[in-house]
Each structure stands twice: as C-alpha cells, then as structure tokens.
Design a protein around this motif. Sequence first.
Motif: not given
Length: 127
Positions: A52-69, A7-12, A80-82
């Motif tokens: 900044x959130x505490x964690x980022x949950x992302x679709x793998x299909x959005x991965x690639x160079x732009x996401x890694x950047x 509770x209270x953790x922020x996820x994007x 410590x961002x998850x």
Amino acid sequence: QNSRPLAGSHVLVVASRREVRNLIREATRPMGLMIDFVTSIEEAREFCMGGMPHAVVHEGVLGGERFESLRQELLSSVPTLAFIQISEHGKAFEVTNVGGRQFASVGRDAIIESLPAALMFELARCG
C-alpha cells in the motif's frame, strides 16, 4: 529546515493521460517521494495488493463507481490512506467532502503550483 519533508513517502498515481502523469512527475520531483504510476483502476488495485502507498493521486475522469469501490477497499485496509483527485477544471487546491470524509482536489491547470501543497496537507492530516 527539512527541504524534503515527505522523503520516503510512497505515492501511487492513477492517470490514464501521459500529459497528466508528466505534470505530476514534474510537480513532485523535488519532494523526495517514491512515486509509481498506473493507468487504470484495475492496475491500481493490482499494485496495492503488492503493497500500500501512503497516498493515491488520481485523475477525476477515472472516478465513478469503480473508483469508489477501490477507494473503499483500500480505506478498509488502511484508514489513513490519503487521496488527491486531479479535477478537469479549477485552478486551485481545495478539500471536498465525499461520503462523510474529506479529500483533496487539485485542478489540472494547478498541478505544478498546488499538488505539492495538497500532498503535504493530506499526508500530514492522514498520517
């Protein structure tokens, strides 16, 4: 025992598909998290400029160079961002190694069952 330990953790959540966003919303509803949703890497970057959130949950299909950047930019600000990837295939929660760092991955078919455990694991490990 705390029934809402995060509770209270922020996820994007960065997910372009509505059905994936809905599954994530359903899986995390009982966890007491603050959750924001964006649909693109650019929106995620803009969002994180405002806080900044505490964690980022992302679709793998959005991965690639732009996401890694984006991941490198965010980690340089908050080491410590998850990160948790929602992969297209697979039915489990697993930890993968990317660039010498570990990240969690949850199969799309396992979001309801496995995303809460992945968030608990990542936020405990990274926090």
